[in-house]
Design a protein around this motif. Sequence first.
Motif, PDB file in Angstrom:
ATOM      1  N   PHE A  48       0.841  -1.203   0.000  1.00 42.08           N
ATOM      2  CA  PHE A  48       0.000   0.000   0.000  1.00 42.08           C
ATOM      3  C   PHE A  48       0.872   1.246   0.000  1.00 42.08           C
ATOM      4  CE2 PHE A  48      -2.539  -3.223   2.325  1.00 42.08           C
ATOM      5  CZ  PHE A  48      -3.575  -3.345   1.413  1.00 42.08           C
ATOM      6  N   LYS A  49       0.340   2.330  -0.568  1.00 39.54           N
ATOM      7  CA  LYS A  49       1.084   3.586  -0.620  1.00 39.54           C
ATOM      8  C   LYS A  49       1.214   4.207   0.774  1.00 39.54           C
ATOM      9  CE  LYS A  49       1.403   6.444  -4.615  1.00 39.54           C
ATOM     10  NZ  LYS A  49       0.769   7.309  -5.567  1.00 39.54           N
ATOM     11  N   MET A  50       0.093   4.279   1.487  1.00 38.44           N
ATOM     12  CA  MET A  50       0.158   4.866   2.828  1.00 38.44           C
ATOM     13  C   MET A  50       0.730   3.848   3.803  1.00 38.44           C
ATOM     14  SD  MET A  50      -3.533   5.052   4.654  1.00 38.44           S
ATOM     15  CE  MET A  50      -4.782   4.048   3.926  1.00 38.44           C
ATOM     16  N   PRO A  51       1.429   4.327   4.818  1.00 33.43           N
ATOM     17  CA  PRO A  51       2.020   3.405   5.800  1.00 33.43           C
ATOM     18  C   PRO A  51       0.944   2.630   6.585  1.00 33.43           C
ATOM     19  CG  PRO A  51       3.002   5.590   5.967  1.00 33.43           C
ATOM     20  CD  PRO A  51       1.822   5.712   5.068  1.00 33.43           C
ATOM     21  N   ILE A  52       0.989   1.314   6.471  1.00 37.87           N
ATOM     22  CA  ILE A  52       0.090   0.438   7.228  1.00 37.87           C
ATOM     23  C   ILE A  52       0.964  -0.572   7.963  1.00 37.87           C
ATOM     24  CG2 ILE A  52      -1.694  -1.350   7.088  1.00 37.87           C
ATOM     25  CD1 ILE A  52      -2.872   0.151   4.747  1.00 37.87           C
ATOM     26  N   PHE A  53       0.665  -0.754   9.238  1.00 36.33           N
ATOM     27  CA  PHE A  53       1.447  -1.647  10.085  1.00 36.33           C
ATOM     28  C   PHE A  53       0.527  -2.673  10.719  1.00 36.33           C
ATOM     29  CE2 PHE A  53       3.347   2.517   9.960  1.00 36.33           C
ATOM     30  CZ  PHE A  53       4.662   2.253   9.646  1.00 36.33           C
ATOM     31  N   TYR A  54       1.049  -3.885  10.921  1.00 36.98           N
ATOM     32  CA  TYR A  54       0.358  -4.925  11.665  1.00 36.98           C
ATOM     33  C   TYR A  54       1.160  -5.161  12.939  1.00 36.98           C
ATOM     34  CZ  TYR A  54      -2.389  -6.262   7.504  1.00 36.98           C
ATOM     35  OH  TYR A  54      -3.234  -6.283   6.425  1.00 36.98           O
ATOM     36  N   LEU A  55       0.479  -5.075  14.070  1.00 40.49           N
ATOM     37  CA  LEU A  55       1.091  -5.325  15.370  1.00 40.49           C
ATOM     38  C   LEU A  55       0.529  -6.632  15.923  1.00 40.49           C
ATOM     39  CD1 LEU A  55       2.743  -4.532  17.889  1.00 40.49           C
ATOM     40  CD2 LEU A  55       0.740  -3.214  18.642  1.00 40.49           C
ATOM     41  N   ALA A 127      -1.466   4.862   9.047  1.00 40.94           N
ATOM     42  CA  ALA A 127      -0.935   6.206   9.319  1.00 40.94           C
ATOM     43  C   ALA A 127      -0.982   7.043   8.050  1.00 40.94           C
ATOM     44  CB  ALA A 127       0.476   6.101   9.859  1.00 40.94           C
ATOM     45  N   GLU A 128      -2.185   7.381   7.598  1.00 43.06           N
ATOM     46  CA  GLU A 128      -2.356   8.103   6.336  1.00 43.06           C
ATOM     47  C   GLU A 128      -1.647   9.453   6.344  1.00 43.06           C
ATOM     48  OE1 GLU A 128      -5.951   9.478   3.358  1.00 43.06           O
ATOM     49  OE2 GLU A 128      -6.381   8.173   5.039  1.00 43.06           O
ATOM     50  N   GLN A 129      -1.722  10.169   7.432  1.00 39.39           N
ATOM     51  CA  GLN A 129      -1.105  11.495   7.536  1.00 39.39           C
ATOM     52  C   GLN A 129       0.149  11.444   8.390  1.00 39.39           C
ATOM     53  OE1 GLN A 129      -2.375  14.007   5.758  1.00 39.39           O
ATOM     54  NE2 GLN A 129      -3.984  12.623   5.054  1.00 39.39           N
ATOM     55  N   MET A 130       0.928  10.401   8.228  1.00 39.66           N
ATOM     56  CA  MET A 130       2.096  10.213   9.088  1.00 39.66           C
ATOM     57  C   MET A 130       3.119  11.334   8.908  1.00 39.66           C
ATOM     58  SD  MET A 130       4.503   6.925   9.460  1.00 39.66           S
ATOM     59  CE  MET A 130       5.930   6.954  10.502  1.00 39.66           C
TER      60      MET A 130
END
Length: 157
Positions: A48-55, A127-130
Amino acid sequence: MKLEKPDRVEPHQAVLENPKFSSPGIIFRKMFKQKMNTMARLYQILRFKMPIFYLYLLPNDPSLIKAVDEHEANSQRIEKPPGTLKSLKIGTPVFVQTLDDVTIWPEEVKFQYLDAEKLQQYVELSAEQMQEKFSFTLVEKRTNKLIWKADVKRGVF
């Protein structure tokens, strides 16, 4: 109970090269009331373009950690100290808390001990607006005590 086909049979033993179970896991599941050591694993999803994280919040069981690492093979693991600040009981509700503009889903999960062949639960952080970094904590719901904390910087991933 599940029967596994052995990789090879020798005169006095059957050999499983890569078993999908762990003997500590079997023992831990019998002791749901005891607290167990936990590990946090953080991955960035690269598709994905926007930062996505799995915790992931996992029992300290090598077979589960290996299963998650294999499942997230196309993601980038964010190196953070994996040990948590406290042990947890199975079923303990936890949530992620942040002051940054991050979407968190689900808002709460219960600490679980799932079989290694099952998909392990995780919390997704979008974190779309990171900005340059964001910080978040993993908190036990009932006591509001800190379990784990991380800072993620934009240039690191």
